[in-house]
Every structure is written in structure tokens, then in C-alpha cells.
Motif scaffolding. Structure first.
Motif, short mmCIF file in Angstrom:
data_model
loop_
_atom_site.label_atom_id
_atom_site.label_comp_id
_atom_site.label_asym_id
_atom_site.label_seq_id
_atom_site.Cartn_x
_atom_site.Cartn_y
_atom_site.Cartn_z
N LEU A 45 0.81 -1.22 0.00
CA LEU A 45 0.00 0.00 0.00
C LEU A 45 0.85 1.27 0.00
O LEU A 45 0.46 2.27 -0.63
N SER A 46 1.98 1.27 0.65
CA SER A 46 2.85 2.45 0.64
C SER A 46 3.48 2.67 -0.73
O SER A 46 3.54 3.80 -1.22
N PHE A 68 -14.54 7.54 2.03
CA PHE A 68 -13.09 7.63 2.16
C PHE A 68 -12.44 8.46 1.07
O PHE A 68 -11.22 8.56 1.02
N ALA A 69 -13.20 9.06 0.18
CA ALA A 69 -12.60 9.78 -0.94
C ALA A 69 -12.00 11.11 -0.52
O ALA A 69 -11.14 11.64 -1.21
N SER A 70 -12.43 11.66 0.59
CA SER A 70 -11.86 12.93 1.01
C SER A 70 -10.42 12.79 1.46
O SER A 70 -9.72 13.79 1.60
N LEU A 71 -9.95 11.56 1.68
CA LEU A 71 -8.55 11.33 2.04
C LEU A 71 -7.62 11.43 0.83
O LEU A 71 -6.41 11.55 0.99
N GLY A 72 -8.18 11.34 -0.36
CA GLY A 72 -7.35 11.38 -1.55
C GLY A 72 -6.54 10.12 -1.69
O GLY A 72 -7.01 9.02 -1.44
N VAL A 73 -5.28 10.29 -2.04
CA VAL A 73 -4.41 9.14 -2.27
C VAL A 73 -4.03 8.47 -0.95
O VAL A 73 -3.62 7.32 -0.92
N LEU A 76 -5.08 4.67 0.76
CA LEU A 76 -4.35 3.39 0.76
C LEU A 76 -3.58 3.20 2.06
O LEU A 76 -3.57 2.12 2.63
N VAL A 77 -2.94 4.26 2.55
CA VAL A 77 -2.21 4.17 3.81
C VAL A 77 -3.19 3.98 4.97
O VAL A 77 -2.90 3.30 5.94
N PHE A 78 -4.37 4.56 4.87
CA PHE A 78 -5.40 4.43 5.88
C PHE A 78 -5.85 2.97 6.05
O PHE A 78 -6.21 2.55 7.14
N PHE A 79 -5.79 2.19 4.98
CA PHE A 79 -6.25 0.80 5.02
C PHE A 79 -5.22 -0.18 5.55
O PHE A 79 -5.53 -1.36 5.70
#
Length: 101
Positions: A45-46, A68-73, A76-79
Motif C-alpha cells: 500500500l505504501s 473515504f474519498a476525502s482522504l485522496g491518495v 491506501l495508507v489508511f487501510f
């Protein structure tokens, strides 16, 4: 959430699950298997986050549609912890049931 993000998250989930179950089979230690799942998730993911941000930062930067779209790119790190947490329950289920791998 973008279909690219969804595919990357699924690939990371399956890769970490397979590798953690393989380590669980070889070492019989759930903490080693969980550490491998975390490392595999973190790497996939990183690297995907860095690659997507380098290739097209405007497309993946702060899209405002969907969950989760407000996090942008950074979605992936959030998951990383979420997928690792799911892997923990899979490992515990396999270990508790005594499923032979």
C-alpha cells in the motif's frame, strides 16, 4: 472510492492473507504471521501510494466523492491497519478451528 484503489486494496488483502497463512503453517506462531501480514500490507500500500501520487497527483489528490474519498491518495495508507486487523481475525479463526493448512 476509485476502482484503482479498490483493486490495490484487494490485492494487498489477498497477498497478506496468503503470506500470513503460509507463515502460520511453517512457524505455528500467530504473532509472526501477523507481523508478516502487516509488513506485506505496508509495503504494497505504501509503494502504491507513492507510485500513484508520482504518476498523476491531480487525479488522486483530494477527490470529494464517495466513502473515504476525502482522504485522496492517502486512503491506501489508511487501510494498512484495517486490513491487518482483518488478517488477525482470519489467523485467529484458522488457529482456533485447528484447520490444517
Amino acid at each position: 472510492m476509485n476502482i484503482v484503489f479498490f483493486c490495490i486494496i484487494l490485492v494487498s488483502f489477498f497477498a497478506s492473507t496468503i503470506s500470513s497463512l503460509w507463515i502460520l503453517k511453517r512457524k505455528e506462531n500467530k504473532w509472526s504471521a501477523l507481523a508478516v501480514a502487516f509488513i506485506v500490507n505496508s509495503l504494497i500500500l505504501s509503494i502504491a501510494t507513492m507510485f500513484l501520487y508520482k504518476t498523476d497527483s491531480q487525479m488522486f489528490h483530494k477527490q470529494m466523492e464517495g466513502l473515504f474519498a476525502s482522504l485522496g491518495v492517502l486512503v491506501l495508507v489508511f487501510f494498512i491497519p484495517i486490513i491487518t486487523w482483518i488478517n488477525y481475525f482470519i489467523i485467529m479463526g484458522v488457529k482456533k478451528k485447528g484447520v490444517r493448512l
